[in-house]
Design a protein around this motif. Structure first.
Motif, PDB file in Angstrom:
ATOM      1  N   LEU A 155      39.320  29.237  23.890  1.00 19.00           N
ATOM      2  CA  LEU A 155      39.240  28.489  22.635  1.00 19.00           C
ATOM      3  C   LEU A 155      37.823  28.521  22.062  1.00 19.00           C
ATOM      4  N   LEU A 156      37.697  28.106  20.817  1.00 15.55           N
ATOM      5  CA  LEU A 156      36.404  28.095  20.142  1.00 15.55           C
ATOM      6  C   LEU A 156      35.682  26.774  20.377  1.00 15.55           C
ATOM      7  N   ASP A 157      34.357  26.841  20.515  1.00 12.80           N
ATOM      8  CA  ASP A 157      33.584  25.605  20.533  1.00 12.80           C
ATOM      9  C   ASP A 157      33.326  25.209  19.070  1.00 12.80           C
ATOM     10  N   GLU A 158      32.644  24.087  18.873  1.00 10.74           N
ATOM     11  CA  GLU A 158      32.452  23.573  17.513  1.00 10.74           C
ATOM     12  C   GLU A 158      31.698  24.558  16.619  1.00 10.74           C
ATOM     13  N   LYS A 159      30.661  25.170  17.143  1.00 17.14           N
ATOM     14  CA  LYS A 159      29.862  26.113  16.357  1.00 17.14           C
ATOM     15  C   LYS A 159      30.703  27.325  15.945  1.00 17.14           C
ATOM     16  N   ALA A 160      31.438  27.897  16.883  1.00 17.95           N
ATOM     17  CA  ALA A 160      32.272  29.066  16.593  1.00 17.95           C
ATOM     18  C   ALA A 160      33.393  28.707  15.609  1.00 17.95           C
ATOM     19  N   TYR A 161      33.935  27.497  15.723  1.00 21.28           N
ATOM     20  CA  TYR A 161      35.003  27.076  14.802  1.00 21.28           C
ATOM     21  C   TYR A 161      34.452  26.930  13.379  1.00 21.28           C
TER      22      TYR A 161
END
Length: 166
Positions: A155-161
């Motif tokens: 899954l994506l972390d906040e920055k990647a999202y």
């Protein structure tokens, strides 16, 4: 060597008979190369992950709180109906576990990880518009007991999202 067993408090502080032994524990962990083994397990606690389909999961130990992101609710418009699963239902990563309907469209909601539903947010049945005002806090859809924490790595972390949404 330790004469008495460890006691872990709810906050994760390790004590022995009421006395704080963080310094001693840290030295022992370094000596036995335990830091690398402990850190990843603790990193999964209290973290938020995102899917590219705009679902989130907030992880607290083995329990994940799932819903749709603020970005998703904004794209859907005014939410008029939320369909939720039953407690006890089990889902695999990517399975549809419910749906949301808005004045614009209807959309399935997908499980970010595999697990068993342990709680549903019944408040959304009476007030689906809560998703528009509080998508990533009080308007969560389900809580799941995560069956494979390793799935969180995909899954994506906040920055990647945030980058994904731009």
């Amino acid at each position: 060597s330790w004469a008495r067993p460890f006691i872990t408090s709810p906050t994760g502080i390790i004590t022995m008979s009421g006395t704080l032994f963080v310094r001693t524990f840290a030295r022992s962990a370094l000596k036995h190369n335990l830091v690398a083994k402990i850190a990843p397990a603790r990193a999964a606690c209290f973290s938020t992950y995102f899917t590219t389909a705009h679902e989130y999961i907030k992880v607290d130990g083995k329990i994940g709180t799932c819903g749709i992101t603020d970005f998703a609710q904004s794209a859907l418009g005014d939410i008029v109906f939320v369909d939720l699963p039953e407690v006890g239902d089990e889902f695999e990563t990517g399975d549809s576990f419910g749906s949301v309907e808005s004045v614009k469209a209807a959309s399935d909601v997908y499980a970010p990880v595999s697990g068993k539903v342990v709680e549903v947010n019944d408040a959304l049945t009476d007030n689906p518009g809560l998703v528009n005002s509080d998508a990533e806090t009080n308007a969560w859809f389900i809580k799941v007991e995560i069956s494979d924490a390793g799935e969180l790595a995909s899954l994506l972390d906040e920055k990647a999202y945030k980058e994904h949404c731009e």
